[in-house]
Motif scaffolding. Sequence first.
Motif, PDB file in Angstrom:
ATOM      1  N   GLY A   1       0.570  -0.973   0.012  1.00  0.00           N
ATOM      2  CA  GLY A   1      -0.362   0.018  -0.155  1.00  0.00           C
ATOM      3  C   GLY A   1       0.797   1.142  -0.030  1.00  0.00           C
TER       4      GLY A   1
ATOM      5  N   GLY B   1       3.280  12.063  10.582  1.00  0.00           N
ATOM      6  CA  GLY B   1       2.750  11.475   9.306  1.00  0.00           C
ATOM      7  C   GLY B   1       1.134  11.798   9.028  1.00  0.00           C
ATOM      8  N   SER B   2      -0.408  11.223   9.282  1.00  0.00           N
ATOM      9  CA  SER B   2      -1.469  10.897   9.382  1.00  0.00           C
ATOM     10  C   SER B   2      -1.668  10.154  10.396  1.00  0.00           C
ATOM     11  N   GLN B   3      -0.709   8.985  10.164  1.00  0.00           N
ATOM     12  CA  GLN B   3      -0.898   8.528  11.472  1.00  0.00           C
ATOM     13  C   GLN B   3      -0.677   9.304  12.810  1.00  0.00           C
TER      14      GLN B   3
ATOM     15  N   LEU C   1      -3.477  10.259  14.034  1.00  0.00           N
ATOM     16  CA  LEU C   1      -4.803   9.152  14.180  1.00  0.00           C
ATOM     17  C   LEU C   1      -4.937   8.594  15.760  1.00  0.00           C
TER      18      LEU C   1
ATOM     19  N   TYR D   1      -9.663   1.529   6.925  1.00  0.00           N
ATOM     20  CA  TYR D   1      -7.881   1.556   6.476  1.00  0.00           C
ATOM     21  C   TYR D   1      -7.448   1.240   7.604  1.00  0.00           C
TER      22      TYR D   1
ATOM     23  N   TYR E   1     -15.358   7.986  11.627  1.00  0.00           N
ATOM     24  CA  TYR E   1     -13.770   8.093  10.573  1.00  0.00           C
ATOM     25  C   TYR E   1     -14.041   8.252   8.762  1.00  0.00           C
TER      26      TYR E   1
ATOM     27  N   VAL F   1     -13.023   7.994   4.717  1.00  0.00           N
ATOM     28  CA  VAL F   1     -11.368   8.130   4.018  1.00  0.00           C
ATOM     29  C   VAL F   1     -12.206   8.163   2.869  1.00  0.00           C
TER      30      VAL F   1
ATOM     31  N   ASN G   1      -8.834   3.685   1.254  1.00  0.00           N
ATOM     32  CA  ASN G   1      -7.835   2.742   1.008  1.00  0.00           C
ATOM     33  C   ASN G   1      -8.432   2.258   1.730  1.00  0.00           C
TER      34      ASN G   1
ATOM     35  N   ASP H   1      -9.863  11.942   6.858  1.00  0.00           N
ATOM     36  CA  ASP H   1      -8.426  11.604   5.925  1.00  0.00           C
ATOM     37  C   ASP H   1      -8.349  11.198   4.737  1.00  0.00           C
TER      38      ASP H   1
ATOM     39  N   PRO I   1      -5.151  11.256   2.642  1.00  0.00           N
ATOM     40  CA  PRO I   1      -4.137  11.023   1.638  1.00  0.00           C
ATOM     41  C   PRO I   1      -4.009  11.124   0.099  1.00  0.00           C
ATOM     42  N   TYR I   2      -5.328  10.825   0.038  1.00  0.00           N
ATOM     43  CA  TYR I   2      -4.677  10.326  -1.721  1.00  0.00           C
ATOM     44  C   TYR I   2      -5.496  11.383  -2.601  1.00  0.00           C
TER      45      TYR I   2
ATOM     46  N   THR J   1      -1.243  14.029   4.442  1.00  0.00           N
ATOM     47  CA  THR J   1      -0.151  14.026   4.486  1.00  0.00           C
ATOM     48  C   THR J   1       0.484  13.794   2.880  1.00  0.00           C
TER      49      THR J   1
ATOM     50  N   SER K   1       2.579  12.453   2.098  1.00  0.00           N
ATOM     51  CA  SER K   1       3.697  10.450   2.179  1.00  0.00           C
ATOM     52  C   SER K   1       3.366  10.061   0.861  1.00  0.00           C
ATOM     53  N   LYS K   2       2.463  10.621  -0.214  1.00  0.00           N
ATOM     54  CA  LYS K   2       2.319  10.239  -1.177  1.00  0.00           C
ATOM     55  C   LYS K   2       2.693  11.495  -2.643  1.00  0.00           C
TER      56      LYS K   2
ATOM     57  N   ARG L   1       7.554  10.948   7.412  1.00  0.00           N
ATOM     58  CA  ARG L   1       6.889  11.629   8.285  1.00  0.00           C
ATOM     59  C   ARG L   1       6.187  12.508   8.367  1.00  0.00           C
TER      60      ARG L   1
HETATM   61  C1  LIG Z   1      -5.815   6.183   4.292  1.00  0.00           C
HETATM   62  C2  LIG Z   1      -4.732   6.621   5.133  1.00  0.00           C
HETATM   63  N1  LIG Z   1      -4.350   7.761   5.915  1.00  0.00           N
HETATM   64  C3  LIG Z   1      -3.512   7.227   6.155  1.00  0.00           C
HETATM   65  C4  LIG Z   1      -2.205   6.624   6.070  1.00  0.00           C
HETATM   66  C5  LIG Z   1      -1.138   7.172   6.901  1.00  0.00           C
HETATM   67  O1  LIG Z   1      -0.083   7.861   6.364  1.00  0.00           O
HETATM   68  P1  LIG Z   1       1.553   8.576   7.015  1.00  0.00           P
HETATM   69  O2  LIG Z   1       2.151   8.182   6.036  1.00  0.00           O
HETATM   70  O3  LIG Z   1       1.095  10.489   6.694  1.00  0.00           O
HETATM   71  O4  LIG Z   1       1.247   8.130   8.306  1.00  0.00           O
HETATM   72  C6  LIG Z   1      -2.333   6.289   4.942  1.00  0.00           C
HETATM   73  C7  LIG Z   1      -1.057   5.855   4.484  1.00  0.00           C
HETATM   74  O5  LIG Z   1      -1.671   4.385   3.825  1.00  0.00           O
HETATM   75  C8  LIG Z   1      -3.485   6.100   4.769  1.00  0.00           C
HETATM   76  O6  LIG Z   1      -4.176   5.240   3.168  1.00  0.00           O
END
Ligand SMILES: Cc1ncc(COP(=O)(O)O)c(C=O)c1O
Length: 395
Positions: free
Chosen positions: A37, A101-103, A106, A127, A169, A171, A176, A204, A206-207, A233, A235-236, A243
Amino acid sequence: MDFENLLAQRTRKMGASAIREILKVVSLPGVISLAGGIPAPESFPMEIISELTARVIDKYASTAFQYDLTEGFTPLRKALAEHLQKKGIHATPDDVIVTTGSQGLLEAIGKILISRGDRVAVEAPTYLGAIQAFNSYEPDYIRLDMDDDGLIPDSLEEVLQTGGVKFVYIVPTFQNPSGRTTTLERREKIAEIIRKYNALLVEDDPYSDLRYRGKPLQAIQTLIPENVVYTSTFSKIFAPGLRIGFCVAPALIKKWLVLAKQGIDLHTSTFNQALAAEYLSGGYLERHLPKILSLYKPRQEAMLEAMDKYFPSSFKWSKPEGGMFIWAEGPRGLDMECVYVKSVERKAAFVPGKFFFAHSGDGLETMRLNYTMTNEENIDRAIEIISGVIKEDLC
Ligand SMILES: Cc1ncc(COP(=O)(O)O)c(C=O)c1O
């Protein structure tokens, strides 16, 4: 020494990620993996990173290596406020929190909002990383139904009507795992419902920048900013290893998120935030994003074409306009985990969809396919192998 007896009661709820176990198998040599992923390493702007590294050291000197504000590095928060403005999200630099990160967001959300047994509404599927972040705070998950047009507003209303939902919550764009996007009409209905029940929505996102076709849709945050924690984020669109995530939240939630983040990590890496600040404010994102899109778009098209060519008519699948995933659903009764095992024997891998549901027994006949990590030829080959297993009726 066995320290099992020392673990907190809630630790047992965390559980190992089944997907990590799957990813171990699929990284074996010769296996074409549609299971990951993660972004393609060749999408990372290595030359830009090297240029910006020199610039950050020159411009910020030791400040880039010092402790910094929990809320985030000020130049990055300024750049993010402008970036968000372009998406219709009105935020001042003070409204933005940079997270690891978005993590990281969360985790902080779970920490400030969830007490044991609290009800948290999540899409089915959802997710997995969010579930992992929330699990240690021991919520009860309430299922929100989805279809090809994303979250079904009636399902949200039914859940909120019952009362006592801590937060919702979702997306909504190129989700994802499903790749689905909640339509504009539904976003408006969802916003109305959230407002009607004075609920809190965690959106959320990210995409949404990974869009290969069609028009961008406004974030639900733009419709009901007082009710939404919006997170996204780098990240993508830059590099996940840095992070760097970010969020905007209603004032009271923001205050507690910052306090929670202080306990989690004090602040996100100053140096990495400085890189992200320059990436945004120097116009690098605008220049680099088209390269990422031109890498992924043909891969997605190759996967959709291969599925048209090989998959049996008893299957249906999402046809997203962007993102990293396609979600396929087989006929009821099909054991997708069995299809997975047999496909891996033939050197093609994906993730059985059941892992993305908060409730066990859901999604047994579903699968998530990722197209960012391998080339068009491999994608075609892997889809042919997986289809072969399905058509031979081995499961
Ligand atoms: C829906 C979703 N939220 C959050 C994240 C986490 O992203 P990050 O790398 O910013 O922690 C991902 C990463 O795959 C994701 O798919």
